[in-house]
Motif scaffolding. Structure first.
Motif, short mmCIF file in Angstrom:
data_model
loop_
_atom_site.label_atom_id
_atom_site.label_comp_id
_atom_site.label_asym_id
_atom_site.label_seq_id
_atom_site.Cartn_x
_atom_site.Cartn_y
_atom_site.Cartn_z
N GLU A 91 39.02 37.28 64.82
CA GLU A 91 38.92 38.72 64.55
C GLU A 91 40.09 39.19 63.71
OE1 GLU A 91 38.36 42.98 66.89
OE2 GLU A 91 38.30 41.09 68.01
N MET A 92 41.29 38.73 64.07
CA MET A 92 42.46 39.11 63.27
C MET A 92 42.38 38.49 61.88
SD MET A 92 46.50 38.74 64.16
CE MET A 92 46.33 39.87 65.55
N LEU A 93 41.86 37.25 61.80
CA LEU A 93 41.72 36.62 60.49
C LEU A 93 40.81 37.45 59.60
CD1 LEU A 93 42.07 34.21 58.55
CD2 LEU A 93 40.04 33.22 59.61
N ARG A 94 39.68 37.92 60.13
CA ARG A 94 38.77 38.73 59.32
C ARG A 94 39.44 40.01 58.86
NH1 ARG A 94 34.90 36.55 63.03
NH2 ARG A 94 35.22 38.26 64.50
N THR A 95 40.24 40.63 59.71
CA THR A 95 40.96 41.86 59.33
C THR A 95 41.93 41.59 58.19
OG1 THR A 95 40.78 42.73 61.58
CG2 THR A 95 42.47 43.69 60.15
N LEU A 96 42.69 40.51 58.30
CA LEU A 96 43.68 40.19 57.27
C LEU A 96 43.01 39.79 55.96
CD1 LEU A 96 46.12 38.15 59.54
CD2 LEU A 96 46.56 40.40 58.54
N LEU A 97 41.93 39.00 56.04
CA LEU A 97 41.24 38.58 54.83
C LEU A 97 40.57 39.75 54.13
CD1 LEU A 97 39.58 35.17 55.82
CD2 LEU A 97 41.69 35.58 54.56
N ARG A 98 40.03 40.69 54.93
CA ARG A 98 39.39 41.86 54.31
C ARG A 98 40.42 42.66 53.53
NH1 ARG A 98 35.34 45.32 53.94
NH2 ARG A 98 35.72 47.54 54.06
N ARG A 99 41.63 42.79 54.07
CA ARG A 99 42.69 43.53 53.37
C ARG A 99 43.00 42.85 52.04
NH1 ARG A 99 47.48 43.90 57.13
NH2 ARG A 99 45.96 45.12 58.31
N LEU A 100 43.09 41.50 52.06
CA LEU A 100 43.35 40.78 50.81
C LEU A 100 42.18 40.90 49.85
CD1 LEU A 100 45.03 37.46 52.03
CD2 LEU A 100 46.12 39.44 50.99
N ASP A 101 40.96 40.83 50.37
CA ASP A 101 39.77 40.93 49.52
C ASP A 101 39.73 42.27 48.79
OD1 ASP A 101 39.01 38.43 50.32
OD2 ASP A 101 37.57 39.13 51.81
N LEU A 102 40.04 43.35 49.52
CA LEU A 102 40.04 44.68 48.89
C LEU A 102 41.09 44.77 47.80
CD1 LEU A 102 39.53 46.98 52.01
CD2 LEU A 102 37.90 46.56 50.18
N GLU A 103 42.25 44.18 48.06
CA GLU A 103 43.32 44.22 47.07
C GLU A 103 42.93 43.41 45.83
OE1 GLU A 103 48.05 42.98 46.71
OE2 GLU A 103 47.13 43.31 48.69
N GLU A 104 42.31 42.24 46.06
CA GLU A 104 41.91 41.42 44.92
C GLU A 104 40.76 42.08 44.16
OE1 GLU A 104 41.32 36.66 44.04
OE2 GLU A 104 40.97 37.43 46.06
N ALA A 105 39.83 42.69 44.87
CA ALA A 105 38.72 43.38 44.21
C ALA A 105 39.23 44.53 43.35
CB ALA A 105 37.73 43.90 45.25
N ALA A 106 40.23 45.25 43.87
CA ALA A 106 40.80 46.35 43.09
C ALA A 106 41.43 45.83 41.81
CB ALA A 106 41.83 47.10 43.93
N ALA A 107 42.07 44.67 41.89
CA ALA A 107 42.69 44.08 40.69
C ALA A 107 41.64 43.71 39.65
CB ALA A 107 43.51 42.85 41.08
N TYR A 108 40.53 43.11 40.11
CA TYR A 108 39.47 42.75 39.17
C TYR A 108 38.84 43.99 38.54
CZ TYR A 108 39.42 37.76 40.09
OH TYR A 108 39.75 36.42 40.16
N ARG A 109 38.67 45.05 39.34
CA ARG A 109 38.07 46.28 38.80
C ARG A 109 38.96 46.88 37.73
NH1 ARG A 109 34.14 49.05 41.12
NH2 ARG A 109 35.16 51.03 40.75
N GLU A 110 40.28 46.84 37.93
CA GLU A 110 41.19 47.34 36.90
C GLU A 110 41.07 46.50 35.63
OE1 GLU A 110 45.17 47.59 38.24
OE2 GLU A 110 44.75 49.04 39.82
N GLU A 111 40.92 45.18 35.82
CA GLU A 111 40.83 44.29 34.67
C GLU A 111 39.58 44.56 33.86
OE1 GLU A 111 41.14 39.50 33.74
OE2 GLU A 111 40.88 40.23 35.79
N ASP A 112 38.50 44.91 34.53
CA ASP A 112 37.24 45.19 33.84
C ASP A 112 37.18 46.61 33.31
OD1 ASP A 112 36.40 42.66 34.38
OD2 ASP A 112 35.35 43.18 36.23
N GLY A 113 38.22 47.38 33.53
CA GLY A 113 38.21 48.76 33.09
C GLY A 113 37.37 49.64 33.96
N GLY A 114 37.04 49.16 35.17
CA GLY A 114 36.13 49.94 36.00
C GLY A 114 36.71 50.54 37.19
#
Length: 533
Positions: free
Chosen positions: A510-533
């Motif tokens: 459960e804690m692993l899923r919480t920590l990974l979700r936080r990283l996933d959101l941060e990485e997704a935000a980085a990709y969205r910035e890269e795509d101009g979106g």
């Protein structure tokens, strides 16, 4: 349909569509080609294109997605050309094609020919959007094609119902036809207007993202069904609701938007692939249904109808572009710089799709008197060949036409500068807002946290400008690219550590899923910035 053939259809069509992204050919064209080949392969089941499934279950989500992504402001700015194409052209094509086909093909009576005209009149929303975006057409042309394809199905379905009533022996008149068209149009828009505000209110007041996304998936079906229940246009209801929700999407909770975009992207990918595969898979059944007409003679008719469809579109598009400009100085002032090249592209970009086939398959087998519907199998074949012909011939040659005409392409530098200026203005407003908030003692923060807020804002402010920066000669990356790559490496390292700690039982799943979700959101935000979106 059994489960395994359905799973196979989705899996194979999705695989072909995914592979097409690595080729210069648009995915719909390759998927259709795969369907054409598969229709004659031994062991491939017979896939029936059922209008009772396509129209109420596949068309609403496809239209809803197209409407969500279409700019309401751009559509409003181009309302005149969109209306001339989505209403005027469809009615003109229905009558012109019906009359010409009746005169040139003796087997088709006028009523059946008008049914064929209504069936093949509307260009397809999915094909137009997919190919226009892939080709990078000028923004105004893309808007016009998208707007046309959103509304023209409603016009075509209404025209088809009127023509069909005459063909099967119902009493029909011009006044009744006009009345049915007005009821469908006004009623569809009215249902959309009634539903759009309450649905948006629900989306903004539901606090659970899963419930919000469930509502999002149900909205197009609810709008379509509600309009059809009162004999109005379900297509127009879906489009009106989709345009409103898309225009106000920013008011929805961020978590819902992130989930919604991912969900609808997956739905769009699967449905579009399956729809174009279904088009190709109809080849065998349509050819076998020709009966006494004969394949050679029917192919000659198909070529004739294809040429007529293309010629009729050009016969409408050019006058509809230049006559209003010649008659109105306001139109000339509002739409400067229009040359013959734009209507040439719009005229050639009239690919037909699954709606035409679904309508054709809904033609009854018999008339009200019990007699066979005149030339039904020939109408089905001519519809199929027109859809395939426009998708393949026009879809494959459209990129070459655009290159030949040297249409102005979107300027990436100008777009990036506009994005940077918008971000700078927003960041300045956010900085001022933060300064005002920090004057309130209730918002007091430790200095490191305040600094972090300002650093994040500065990062967003600079990210767009960094894309314009110098390129690393060794890697070919801008500084912003390198920053994102290194950030991704750091995130991946953190992810590996979290998994190792879980495996060593230092943290639970459960804690692993919480920590990974936080990283996933941060990485997704980085990709969205890269795509101009």
């Amino acid at each position: 349909m059994e489960a395994l053939p359905l799973v196979a259809l989705i899996a194979v069509s999705a695989a072909v569509s995914g592979a097409a992204r690595r080729t210069p050919v648009a995915a719909p064209l390759l998927v259709v080609a795969a369907g054409l080949v598969a229709s004659y392969l031994p062991g491939v089941p017979h896939y029936t294109l059922n209008p009772d499934i396509v129209l109420p279950l596949l068309l609403p989500p496809l239209l809803h997605m197209a409407a969500l992504d279409c700019s309401y402001l751009d559509l409003r700015a181009n309302l005149r050309p969109v209306a001339l194409l989505s209403v005027g052209y469809v009615l003109f094509a229905t009558v012109a094609l019906g009359v010409l086909v009746h005169l040139l093909i003796p087997e088709l009576p006028l009523t059946a020919a008008l049914v064929l005209g209504a069936v093949v009149a509307p260009p397809d929303a999915v094909a137009a959007t997919a190919i226009a975006r892939r080709l990078g057409l000028p923004h105004r042309i893309t808007t016009i094609l998208q707007g046309e394809s959103l509304v023209n199905d409603a016009t075509a379905i209404t025209a088809y119902r009127v023509a069909l009533a005459a063909a099967v022996g119902e009493a029909a008149s011009w006044s009744k036809a006009a009345e049915e068209f007005l009821v469908a149009a006004v009623g569809g828009v009215g249902v959309g207007l009634l539903l759009m505000v309450p649905l948006h209110w629900l989306r903004t007041h539901l606090r659970e993202p899963l419930l919000q996304n469930t509502l999002s998936l149900l909205i197009p079906f609810a709008a379509y069904a509600a309009a059809e229940q009162v004999h109005a246009s379900g297509v127009l209801a879906v489009v009106v609701v989709g345009l409103y929700l898309g225009h106000h999407r920013w008011q929805v909770d961020f978590a819902t938007r992130l989930q919604e975009e991912a969900v609808w992207a997956m739905v769009a990918f699967v449905l579009e692939a399956a729809v174009f595969a279904l088009i190709g898979l109809q080849l065998r059944s349509v050819v076998e249904g020709l009966g006494d007409y004969g394949l050679a003679r029917s192919l000659g008719y198909a070529l004739l109808v294809f040429v007529l469809v293309v010629a009729i579109r050009f016969a409408w598009v050019f006058p509809a572009t230049f006559l209003p400009r010649a008659l109105s100085s306001r139109v000339r002032a509002r739409e400067p710089g229009v040359t013959w090249k734009s209507p040439a592209v719009v005229g050639w970009a009239g690919m037909r799709g699954v709606v035409s086939l679904a309508i054709a398959f809904s033609i009854p087998v018999t008339t009200l008197s019990g007699a066979p519907f005149p030339a039904r199998n020939l109408v089905l074949f001519l519809t199929f060949t027109t859809v395939i012909g426009t998708l393949v011939v026009q879809g494959l040659t459209l990129p070459g036409l655009i290159r030949l005409l040297r249409l102005p392409q979107p300027d990436p530098l100008a777009e990036t500068l506009a994005e940077a200026q918008a971000q700078a203005e927003a960041s300045e407003a956010a900085d001022l807002r933060l300064d005002r908030l920090l004057t309130d003692e209730r918002n007091a923060l430790p200095q490191p946290l305040e600094h972090r807020l300002r650093t994040v804002m500065e990062r967003r402010r600079n990210a767009v400008w960094e894309r314009l920066g110098a390129v690393n000669e060794m890697t070919g990356e801008t500084a912003d690219d390198t920053y994102r790559r290194l950030a991704g490496e750091m995130i991946e390292t953190e992810r590996e550590v979290f998994v190792r700690l879980r495996d060593e039982r230092e943290i639970d799943d459960e804690m692993l899923r919480t920590l990974l979700r936080r990283l996933d959101l941060e990485e997704a935000a980085a990709y969205r910035e890269e795509d101009g979106g």
